[in-house]
Scaffold this active site. Structure first.
Site, PDB file in Angstrom:
ATOM      1  N   ASN A  86       0.835  -1.215   0.000  1.00 30.11           N
ATOM      2  CA  ASN A  86       0.000   0.000   0.000  1.00 30.11           C
ATOM      3  C   ASN A  86       0.864   1.257   0.000  1.00 30.11           C
ATOM      4  OD1 ASN A  86      -3.045  -0.508   0.151  1.00 30.11           O
ATOM      5  ND2 ASN A  86      -2.213  -2.039   1.548  1.00 30.11           N
ATOM      6  N   LYS A 112      -1.250  -3.226  21.884  1.00 31.15           N
ATOM      7  CA  LYS A 112      -1.094  -1.778  22.075  1.00 31.15           C
ATOM      8  C   LYS A 112       0.374  -1.361  22.135  1.00 31.15           C
ATOM      9  CE  LYS A 112      -5.415  -0.575  24.115  1.00 31.15           C
ATOM     10  NZ  LYS A 112      -6.216  -0.030  25.155  1.00 31.15           N
ATOM     11  N   ARG A 158      -0.582  -2.766  15.035  1.00 34.38           N
ATOM     12  CA  ARG A 158      -0.615  -2.310  16.418  1.00 34.38           C
ATOM     13  C   ARG A 158      -1.896  -1.537  16.670  1.00 34.38           C
ATOM     14  NH1 ARG A 158       3.306  -4.083  20.132  1.00 34.38           N
ATOM     15  NH2 ARG A 158       5.083  -4.725  18.888  1.00 34.38           N
ATOM     16  N   HIS A 170      -8.126  -1.485   5.735  1.00 32.34           N
ATOM     17  CA  HIS A 170      -8.427  -2.815   6.290  1.00 32.34           C
ATOM     18  C   HIS A 170      -9.035  -3.692   5.193  1.00 32.34           C
ATOM     19  CE1 HIS A 170      -9.403  -5.820   9.283  1.00 32.34           C
ATOM     20  NE2 HIS A 170     -10.603  -5.912   8.719  1.00 32.34           N
TER      21      HIS A 170
HETATM   22  C1  GRF Z   1      -3.321  -4.762   3.936  1.00 30.30           C
HETATM   23  O1  GRF Z   1      -4.112  -5.811   3.479  1.00 30.30           O
HETATM   24  C2  GRF Z   1      -4.102  -3.860   4.862  1.00 30.30           C
HETATM   25  O2  GRF Z   1      -5.456  -3.832   4.563  1.00 30.30           O
HETATM   26  C3  GRF Z   1      -3.881  -4.514   6.200  1.00 30.30           C
HETATM   27  O3  GRF Z   1      -2.548  -4.966   6.162  1.00 30.30           O
HETATM   28  C4  GRF Z   1      -2.181  -5.235   4.815  1.00 30.30           C
HETATM   29  C5  GRF Z   1      -0.905  -4.493   4.554  1.00 30.30           C
HETATM   30  O4  GRF Z   1      -0.327  -4.871   3.330  1.00 30.30           O
HETATM   31  N1  GRF Z   1      -4.153  -3.577   7.266  1.00 30.30           N
HETATM   32  P1  GRF Z   1       0.916  -4.083   2.740  1.00 30.30           P
HETATM   33  O5  GRF Z   1       2.022  -4.111   3.790  1.00 30.30           O
HETATM   34  O6  GRF Z   1       0.498  -2.704   2.392  1.00 30.30           O
HETATM   35  O7  GRF Z   1       1.308  -4.886   1.525  1.00 30.30           O
END
Ligand code: GRF
Length: 196
Positions: A19, A70, A98, A116
């Site tokens: 991401n 946490k 976290r 998420h």
């Molecule tokens: C994603 O699927 C996000 O929704 C979740 O953790 C994952 C992170 O993936 N919270 P990346 O590290 O961005 O590949």
């Protein structure tokens, strides 16, 4: 701000950073008026730290006293100090495993977003794709929401649906959800920047 100012981002992650890469692609394509000032992680070996370094962002690993859950208050104060030093406008949790506490929340009210891999409020917490399969869902997806003190409970900003296909495993479904995440998260930040 007037919609043309460059938004200063702080990205927190514990994992591979796909991401984060999607955010960087949107910046480089000129669609997202932002710069990544700092990448913070709780995991020294997290790939996202390496990606942040390659990007030329400040990177720091701040490992909390507890292995999971946490962040202790002292460590959280360090997160806040660094984010403030970098004059961050918006904090993005991109795979940060976290639970954010009151110190960080109070320092950036309404300015912490999380991505998420489910259609919240369904399937909060870890292994959301596996949860969707176990529930027999035919559609799942991803959500960007404001962060509050709960686990994936904050106000929903945007969602994208993803089909669950016959024969899907948790891995294949998670990969399809991530493709949607990589569009949704940058687009939400673009909208946030436009409102500044
Ligand atoms: C994603 O699927 C996000 O929704 C979740 O953790 C994952 C992170 O993936 N919270 P990346 O590290 O961005 O590949």
């Amino acid at each position: 701000m007037n919609g043309r100012r460059v938004l200063r981002l702080g990205v927190l992650g514990s994992g591979r950073g796909s991401n984060f890469k999607a955010i960087c692609r949107a910046i480089d394509a000129g669609t997202l008026p932002a710069e990544v000032r700092v990448v913070l992680s709780d995991q020294p070996a997290a790939r996202i730290l390496e990606l942040g370094k390659q990007r030329g962002a400040r990177t720091e690993c701040l490992t909390p006293a507890t292995a999971r859950g946490k962040i202790d208050a002292a460590t959280e104060e360090q997160y806040v100090r660094i984010l403030r030093e970098e004059k961050v406008d918006l904090v993005i949790l991109a795979g940060f495993m976290r639970i954010v506490g009151p110190t960080l929340l109070a320092a950036f009210p309404g300015r912490i977003l999380n991505i998420h891999p489910s259609l919240l409020p369904k399937h909060r917490g870890a292994n959301a794709a596996a949860q969707a399969l176990a529930a027999g869902d035919t559609v799942t997806g991803c959500t960007v929401h404001y962060v509050d003190e709960g686990v994936d409970t904050g106000e929903i900003i945007a969602q994208r649906e993803v089909p669950v296909l016959p024969g899907d495993t948790a891995e294949s479904l998670q990969a399809r959800i991530q493709t949607a995440e990589h569009e949704l998260l940058p687009s939400v930040i673009v909208d946030f920047a436009a409102r500044e």
